[in-house]
Design a protein around this motif. Structure first.
Motif, PDB file in Angstrom:
ATOM      1  N   PRO A  61       0.781  -1.182   0.119  1.00 19.13           N
ATOM      2  CA  PRO A  61       0.062   0.071   0.041  1.00 19.13           C
ATOM      3  C   PRO A  61       0.938   1.222  -0.007  1.00 19.13           C
ATOM      4  CG  PRO A  61      -1.094  -1.777   1.589  1.00 19.13           C
ATOM      5  CD  PRO A  61       0.488  -2.085   1.134  1.00 19.13           C
ATOM      6  N   GLY A  62       0.587   2.351  -1.100  1.00 17.29           N
ATOM      7  CA  GLY A  62       1.442   3.304  -1.032  1.00 17.29           C
ATOM      8  C   GLY A  62       2.721   3.376  -1.667  1.00 17.29           C
ATOM      9  N   LYS A  63       3.106   2.223  -2.238  1.00 11.63           N
ATOM     10  CA  LYS A  63       4.344   2.106  -2.872  1.00 11.63           C
ATOM     11  C   LYS A  63       4.279   1.518  -4.279  1.00 11.63           C
ATOM     12  CE  LYS A  63       6.733   0.927   1.447  1.00 11.63           C
ATOM     13  NZ  LYS A  63       7.818  -0.051   2.378  1.00 11.63           N
ATOM     14  N   GLN A  64       5.396   1.962  -4.897  1.00 14.69           N
ATOM     15  CA  GLN A  64       5.340   1.352  -6.244  1.00 14.69           C
ATOM     16  C   GLN A  64       5.620  -0.118  -6.409  1.00 14.69           C
ATOM     17  OE1 GLN A  64       8.426   3.615  -8.254  1.00 14.69           O
ATOM     18  NE2 GLN A  64       6.989   5.171  -8.899  1.00 14.69           N
ATOM     19  N   ARG A  65       5.216  -0.900  -7.548  1.00 12.99           N
ATOM     20  CA  ARG A  65       5.566  -2.113  -7.701  1.00 12.99           C
ATOM     21  C   ARG A  65       6.775  -2.173  -7.675  1.00 12.99           C
ATOM     22  NH1 ARG A  65       1.435  -5.296 -11.912  1.00 12.99           N
ATOM     23  NH2 ARG A  65      -0.043  -4.212 -10.578  1.00 12.99           N
ATOM     24  N   GLU A  66       7.340  -3.390  -7.127  1.00 12.98           N
ATOM     25  CA  GLU A  66       8.845  -3.872  -7.125  1.00 12.98           C
ATOM     26  C   GLU A  66       8.936  -5.196  -7.700  1.00 12.98           C
ATOM     27  OE1 GLU A  66      10.815  -3.394  -3.717  1.00 12.98           O
ATOM     28  OE2 GLU A  66       9.476  -4.685  -2.588  1.00 12.98           O
ATOM     29  N   LEU A  67      10.126  -5.401  -8.340  1.00 17.02           N
ATOM     30  CA  LEU A  67      10.432  -6.724  -8.684  1.00 17.02           C
ATOM     31  C   LEU A  67      10.985  -7.598  -7.466  1.00 17.02           C
ATOM     32  CD1 LEU A  67      11.324  -9.045 -10.880  1.00 17.02           C
ATOM     33  CD2 LEU A  67      13.332  -7.927 -10.811  1.00 17.02           C
ATOM     34  N   VAL A  68      10.456  -8.608  -7.446  1.00 15.41           N
ATOM     35  CA  VAL A  68      10.907  -9.574  -5.955  1.00 15.41           C
ATOM     36  C   VAL A  68      12.111 -10.530  -6.722  1.00 15.41           C
ATOM     37  CG1 VAL A  68      10.254 -11.234  -4.544  1.00 15.41           C
ATOM     38  CG2 VAL A  68       8.512  -9.043  -5.122  1.00 15.41           C
ATOM     39  N   ALA A  69      11.724 -11.279  -7.687  1.00 16.26           N
ATOM     40  CA  ALA A  69      12.535 -12.168  -8.053  1.00 16.26           C
ATOM     41  C   ALA A  69      12.157 -12.377  -9.636  1.00 16.26           C
ATOM     42  CB  ALA A  69      12.554 -13.541  -7.635  1.00 16.26           C
ATOM     43  N   ALA A  70      12.918 -13.091 -10.367  1.00 11.62           N
ATOM     44  CA  ALA A  70      12.807 -13.198 -11.850  1.00 11.62           C
ATOM     45  C   ALA A  70      13.649 -14.483 -12.045  1.00 11.62           C
ATOM     46  CB  ALA A  70      13.160 -12.065 -12.785  1.00 11.62           C
ATOM     47  N   ILE A  71      13.243 -15.244 -13.201  1.00  9.00           N
ATOM     48  CA  ILE A  71      13.796 -16.554 -13.501  1.00  9.00           C
ATOM     49  C   ILE A  71      13.736 -16.488 -15.163  1.00  9.00           C
ATOM     50  CG2 ILE A  71      11.911 -17.870 -13.209  1.00  9.00           C
ATOM     51  CD1 ILE A  71      13.813 -20.354 -12.668  1.00  9.00           C
ATOM     52  N   SER A  95      14.338 -17.911 -19.278  1.00  7.29           N
ATOM     53  CA  SER A  95      13.903 -19.087 -19.887  1.00  7.29           C
ATOM     54  C   SER A  95      15.121 -20.096 -19.704  1.00  7.29           C
ATOM     55  CB  SER A  95      13.739 -18.860 -21.207  1.00  7.29           C
ATOM     56  OG  SER A  95      14.936 -18.338 -21.907  1.00  7.29           O
ATOM     57  N   GLY A  96      16.220 -19.601 -19.450  1.00 10.27           N
ATOM     58  CA  GLY A  96      17.286 -20.661 -19.210  1.00 10.27           C
ATOM     59  C   GLY A  96      17.506 -20.999 -17.855  1.00 10.27           C
ATOM     60  N   GLY A  97      16.887 -20.367 -16.823  1.00 10.23           N
ATOM     61  CA  GLY A  97      16.937 -20.656 -15.534  1.00 10.23           C
ATOM     62  C   GLY A  97      17.641 -19.708 -14.625  1.00 10.23           C
ATOM     63  N   SER A  98      18.346 -18.702 -15.317  1.00  5.87           N
ATOM     64  CA  SER A  98      19.166 -17.757 -14.257  1.00  5.87           C
ATOM     65  C   SER A  98      18.149 -17.231 -13.652  1.00  5.87           C
ATOM     66  CB  SER A  98      19.923 -17.126 -15.255  1.00  5.87           C
ATOM     67  OG  SER A  98      20.677 -17.594 -16.049  1.00  5.87           O
ATOM     68  N   THR A  99      18.372 -16.942 -12.393  1.00  2.00           N
ATOM     69  CA  THR A  99      17.626 -15.970 -11.348  1.00  2.00           C
ATOM     70  C   THR A  99      18.289 -14.751 -10.859  1.00  2.00           C
ATOM     71  OG1 THR A  99      18.472 -17.228  -9.484  1.00  2.00           O
ATOM     72  CG2 THR A  99      16.433 -18.264 -10.653  1.00  2.00           C
ATOM     73  N   ASN A 100      17.431 -14.012 -10.381  1.00  5.50           N
ATOM     74  CA  ASN A 100      17.824 -12.655  -9.769  1.00  5.50           C
ATOM     75  C   ASN A 100      16.771 -12.303  -8.742  1.00  5.50           C
ATOM     76  OD1 ASN A 100      16.453 -11.642 -12.538  1.00  5.50           O
ATOM     77  ND2 ASN A 100      16.584  -9.765 -11.241  1.00  5.50           N
ATOM     78  N   TYR A 101      17.154 -11.545  -7.694  1.00  4.85           N
ATOM     79  CA  TYR A 101      16.328 -11.301  -6.387  1.00  4.85           C
ATOM     80  C   TYR A 101      16.650  -9.850  -6.226  1.00  4.85           C
ATOM     81  CZ  TYR A 101      16.224 -16.362  -6.232  1.00  4.85           C
ATOM     82  OH  TYR A 101      15.784 -17.832  -6.451  1.00  4.85           O
ATOM     83  N   ALA A 102      15.553  -9.331  -5.765  1.00  7.13           N
ATOM     84  CA  ALA A 102      15.732  -8.051  -5.121  1.00  7.13           C
ATOM     85  C   ALA A 102      16.521  -8.222  -3.706  1.00  7.13           C
ATOM     86  CB  ALA A 102      14.260  -7.728  -4.571  1.00  7.13           C
ATOM     87  N   ASP A 103      17.284  -7.352  -3.262  1.00 10.40           N
ATOM     88  CA  ASP A 103      18.340  -7.653  -2.134  1.00 10.40           C
ATOM     89  C   ASP A 103      17.569  -7.837  -0.852  1.00 10.40           C
ATOM     90  OD1 ASP A 103      20.392  -4.962  -3.057  1.00 10.40           O
ATOM     91  OD2 ASP A 103      20.407  -7.071  -3.631  1.00 10.40           O
ATOM     92  N   SER A 104      16.374  -7.365  -0.810  1.00 11.88           N
ATOM     93  CA  SER A 104      15.331  -7.508   0.492  1.00 11.88           C
ATOM     94  C   SER A 104      15.124  -8.863   0.621  1.00 11.88           C
ATOM     95  CB  SER A 104      14.329  -6.621   0.455  1.00 11.88           C
ATOM     96  OG  SER A 104      13.487  -6.694  -0.659  1.00 11.88           O
ATOM     97  N   VAL A 105      15.153 -10.013  -0.495  1.00 10.07           N
ATOM     98  CA  VAL A 105      14.529 -11.057  -0.161  1.00 10.07           C
ATOM     99  C   VAL A 105      15.602 -12.079  -0.392  1.00 10.07           C
ATOM    100  CG1 VAL A 105      12.461 -10.231  -1.062  1.00 10.07           C
ATOM    101  CG2 VAL A 105      13.927 -11.536  -2.616  1.00 10.07           C
ATOM    102  N   LYS A 106      16.617 -11.883  -1.177  1.00  7.06           N
ATOM    103  CA  LYS A 106      17.885 -12.765  -0.988  1.00  7.06           C
ATOM    104  C   LYS A 106      18.176 -13.452   0.307  1.00  7.06           C
ATOM    105  CE  LYS A 106      20.561 -10.070  -4.504  1.00  7.06           C
ATOM    106  NZ  LYS A 106      21.833  -9.625  -4.751  1.00  7.06           N
ATOM    107  N   GLY A 107      18.154 -14.802   0.043  1.00  4.56           N
ATOM    108  CA  GLY A 107      18.639 -15.782   1.174  1.00  4.56           C
ATOM    109  C   GLY A 107      17.126 -16.321   1.668  1.00  4.56           C
ATOM    110  N   ARG A 108      16.021 -15.581   1.505  1.00  3.93           N
ATOM    111  CA  ARG A 108      14.829 -15.925   1.878  1.00  3.93           C
ATOM    112  C   ARG A 108      13.958 -16.549   1.033  1.00  3.93           C
ATOM    113  NH1 ARG A 108      11.745 -12.266   4.191  1.00  3.93           N
ATOM    114  NH2 ARG A 108      12.305 -10.431   2.941  1.00  3.93           N
ATOM    115  N   PHE A 109      13.840 -15.961  -0.178  1.00  3.54           N
ATOM    116  CA  PHE A 109      12.832 -16.423  -1.336  1.00  3.54           C
ATOM    117  C   PHE A 109      13.824 -17.163  -2.429  1.00  3.54           C
ATOM    118  CE2 PHE A 109       9.572 -12.541  -0.804  1.00  3.54           C
ATOM    119  CZ  PHE A 109       9.403 -12.884   0.684  1.00  3.54           C
ATOM    120  N   THR A 110      12.908 -17.893  -2.834  1.00  2.00           N
ATOM    121  CA  THR A 110      13.567 -18.852  -4.033  1.00  2.00           C
ATOM    122  C   THR A 110      12.378 -18.969  -5.036  1.00  2.00           C
ATOM    123  OG1 THR A 110      14.747 -20.358  -2.670  1.00  2.00           O
ATOM    124  CG2 THR A 110      14.425 -20.925  -4.652  1.00  2.00           C
ATOM    125  N   ILE A 111      12.770 -18.370  -6.197  1.00  4.07           N
ATOM    126  CA  ILE A 111      12.059 -18.568  -7.364  1.00  4.07           C
ATOM    127  C   ILE A 111      12.334 -19.908  -8.292  1.00  4.07           C
ATOM    128  CG2 ILE A 111      13.555 -17.333  -8.843  1.00  4.07           C
ATOM    129  CD1 ILE A 111      10.722 -16.000 -10.278  1.00  4.07           C
TER     130      ILE A 111
END
Length: 114
Positions: A40-50, A52-68
């Motif tokens: 609420p009140g914030k912009q949409r932000e990327l959390v994680a992406a994968i 087509s080849g399986g490479s992943t990237n994460y927002a710093d705030s979720v690294k180590g806690r979330f897995t895509i």
């Protein structure tokens, strides 16, 4: 491509949730898939992406806690969320991206109580 997200809910801080996003109507394996969130009140932000080849990237705030992850056989992308914090509370959206084209699913609410 049509996207439908599942798995949101209410969880206590420190708990876990697994989000799923089922895709239809496109060549799922070719898409970069992502999870975004909007609090609420914030912009949409990327959390994680994968990619087509399986490479992943994460927002710093979720690294180590979330897995895509993705299962191309099931046309589904997942977001495993562990050690949830109150600041993870948001509506989570699934995204499919290919050739400068974005598709979005309806969001699923994740609420983390402290």
């Amino acid at each position: 491509v049509q996207l439908q997200a599942f798995g949101g809910g209410l969880v206590q801080a420190g708990g876990s949730l697994r989000l799923s996003c089922a895709a239809s109507g496109g060549t799922f394996s070719s898409y970069r898939m992502g999870w975004y969130r909007q609090a609420p009140g914030k912009q949409r932000e990327l959390v994680a992406a994968i990619s087509s080849g399986g490479s992943t990237n994460y927002a710093d705030s979720v690294k180590g806690r979330f897995t895509i992850s993705r299962d191309n056989a099931k046309n589904t992308v997942y977001l495993q969320m562990n050690s949830l914090k109150s600041e993870d509370t948001a509506v989570y959206y699934c995204n499919a991206y290919i050739r400068s084209m974005d598709s979005w699913g309806k969001g699923t609410q994740v609420t983390v109580s402290s």
